[in-house]
Design an enzyme around this catalytic site. Structure first.
Site, PDB file in Angstrom:
ATOM      1  N   LYS A   1      98.255  56.546  66.760  1.00 37.06           N
ATOM      2  CA  LYS A   1      99.610  56.640  67.309  1.00 37.06           C
ATOM      3  C   LYS A   1     100.218  58.034  67.129  1.00 37.06           C
ATOM      4  CE  LYS A   1     100.523  51.708  67.209  1.00 37.06           C
ATOM      5  NZ  LYS A   1      99.254  51.156  66.627  1.00 37.06           N
TER       6      LYS A   1
HETATM    7  C1  LIG Z   1      98.489  50.183  67.292  1.00 38.71           C
HETATM    8  C2  LIG Z   1      97.058  50.094  66.903  1.00 38.71           C
HETATM    9  C3  LIG Z   1      96.099  49.462  67.742  1.00 38.71           C
HETATM   10  C4  LIG Z   1      96.470  48.794  69.036  1.00 38.71           C
HETATM   11  O1  LIG Z   1      96.852  49.714  70.040  1.00 38.71           O
HETATM   12  P1  LIG Z   1      97.640  49.224  71.332  1.00 38.71           P
HETATM   13  O2  LIG Z   1      97.983  50.463  72.078  1.00 38.71           O
HETATM   14  O3  LIG Z   1      98.845  48.489  70.823  1.00 38.71           O
HETATM   15  O4  LIG Z   1      96.730  48.333  72.106  1.00 38.71           O
HETATM   16  C5  LIG Z   1      94.779  49.485  67.323  1.00 38.71           C
HETATM   17  N1  LIG Z   1      94.401  50.041  66.154  1.00 38.71           N
HETATM   18  C6  LIG Z   1      95.289  50.633  65.327  1.00 38.71           C
HETATM   19  C7  LIG Z   1      94.807  51.200  64.036  1.00 38.71           C
HETATM   20  C8  LIG Z   1      96.640  50.694  65.665  1.00 38.71           C
HETATM   21  O5  LIG Z   1      97.516  51.284  64.831  1.00 38.71           O
END
Ligand SMILES: *Cc1c(COP(=O)(O)O)cnc(C)c1O
Length: 461
Positions: free
Chosen positions: A111
């Site tokens: 993120k």
């Molecule tokens: C947020 C997250 C996901 C999922 O991603 P999306 O964009 O919500 O599908 C997968 N793995 C980790 C470690 C995350 O922080």
């Protein structure tokens, strides 16, 4: 570039306005009015660019002349300067598989790739156009810390992040509460994650309060988050094909809110030669069931070893629905009304064939997740985070598939220990966390208490 809503109720807005709006004012999600197309010559030219230069090229057509190119280049440089790997999102081989490592940012999860840039863009636009933004959000783990790190120390922004007291992992809690910048306000709510979300929704619905404090959100539906994530699909394609437009690449994407995998879908619609996109889910398998039978039906949320994917209703799914239904907002609204009224929406058989051409999907159990971490470690010494392991397990029939490695394993050491009997060594971003000073305010799960806290923290407008 102009942006419109998946529900058709927003007059076209430019990039900056779309960025600040987040969720469409009609409740829909913003999408570009047209998708830029990338031809073979361009793909070849982009294929060996450094990540930052590639990001500039991929994003420019979506931004148009709203941000001068030199300014955008500077913002992108600044956003990735703090990543611990010079490649930003390097590819890494282990045990016969290729991983796209997305966890070299300040909070060790993917993120950061979008939220570092989002914070810098917010600050740039607020400086330029004047204004203040006070971000309010609830987190059950990864998003809160990535959002905090995206805006810490920025003078025109405050951030209030609610987490359920004692119910996020110790590492995740410390990642948030050790950030001591004056503009960062951590709030531990005596309650559950649902209580936190409910409080945030209540305050956002109080339009007077919202306007008085310029409240905004940083959730996974902001268009920039998708756009920033398309870049690493282009990057991985270029690095693994040498820029040969005849070569197609497949990706397996650990999926929760459908943001990351939608970014891959978007890259393909722009012309990137993508063969297969694998939606990898855990036991919370609403998306896997959708690809199997064309029915998108809400279920119960289960807690798993990959908590960032413990989601039933995927907030970015509506963007895919919009494209699947030939960009017809009325058709999107009709399907969403079904979902609202009956808890499910159903896609016609011809459209289901399209869904299956767009994606394959697999749900992976906790036992399979642990087995995958173990097998990869035994074969290569490489340690997967549980989310990444879900991606690897979901695509094991096609080992050439690139797996998106969404978090550093040391963020999820309980699962790692269970799988291999030892912990992953912490990356620089997680070193010494437990010894740092913290700041956090504890509040009852009451909207009056939260309102009073925010009123006291912000100078009266
Ligand atoms: C947020 C997250 C996901 C999922 O991603 P999306 O964009 O919500 O599908 C997968 N793995 C980790 C470690 C995350 O922080």
């Amino acid at each position: 570039m102009q942006y419109i809503s998946t529900r058709g109720g927003v007059a076209p807005v430019g990039f900056a306005e779309a960025l600040m709006m987040g969720l469409g004012t009609d409740g829909g999600l913003l999408v570009p009015a047209e998708l830029p197309q990338v031809d073979a010559a361009t793909l070849r030219a982009w294929s060996q660019l450094p990540f930052q230069a590639l990001a500039l090229e991929v994003m420019t057509p979506f931004i148009g002349d709203e941000i001068p190119r030199d300014d955008l280049a500077r913002l992108i440089e600044a956003s990735y300067a703090g990543f611990s790997d010079p490649a930003v999102t390097p590819l890494r081989e282990a045990a016969g598989r290729t991983y796209l490592e997305l966890f070299h940012g300040p909070t060790a999860a993917f993120k950061d790739v979008a939220l570092q840039l989002l914070g810098n863009l917010f600050e740039y636009l607020l400086e330029r156009d004047g204004g203040q933004l006070n971000i309010l959000g609830a987190t059950s783990g990864d998003t809160g810390s990535a959002a905090i790190y995206g805006v810490r120390g920025k003078p025109r922004i405050n951030i209030f992040i609610l987490h359920p007291k004692g119910r996020v992992s110790p590492v995740q809690e410390r990642q948030m509460t050790t950030v001591l910048d004056a503009n960062v306000h951590n709030i531990a709510v005596c309650g559950t994650f649902d209580d936190c979300q409910h409080l945030v929704k209540t305050l956002f619905r109080d339009l007077g309060f919202k306007a008085r404090h310029s409240l905004g959100a940083v959730n996974s539906i902001n268009w920039l988050r998708i756009l920033a994530q398309t870049v690493y699909y282009f990057y991985a394609w270029g690095r693994s094909t040498g820029g040969d437009p005849a070569r197609r690449v497949s990706f397996a994407v650990p999926t929760g809110n459908f943001g990351d995998v939608f970014a891959g879908y978007l890259a393909r619609r722009m012309g990137l030669p993508v063969e297969r996109l694998v939606i990898a889910t855990n036991r919370n398998d609403i998306l896997t069931r959708f690809v199997a039978d064309g029915v998108y039906a809400k279920g119960e949320v289960f807690h798993t070893l990959s908590p960032a994917m413990d989601i039933q209703v995927a907030s970015n799914f509506e963007r895919y629905l919009y494209y699947l239904l030939d960009r017809d907002p009325a058709a999107v609204c009709a399907k969403l009304a079904d979902l609202e009224q009956t808890g499910a929406l159903t896609i016609e058989p011809e459209r289901l064939a399209q869904v299956r051409a767009d994606f394959t999907a697999a749900a992976v159990s906790d036992a399979e997740t642990l087995a995958q971490i173990r097998a990869t470690f035994e074969a290569s010494g490489y340690i997967l985070c549980p989310h990444t392991a879900v991606g690897a397990a979901a695509s094991q029939d096609a080992p050439e598939t690139i797996v998106l490695a969404t978090a550093h394993p040391a963020k999820f050491n309980e699962a790692v220990r269970e799988a291999i009997g030892r912990e992953a060594p912490p990356p620089p971003a997680l070193t010494g966390l437990m010894d740092k000073p913290v700041r956090c305010t504890e509040l009852d799960a009451s909207d009056a208490a939260l309102r009073a806290h925010i009123d006291a923290a912000l100078p009266a407008a």
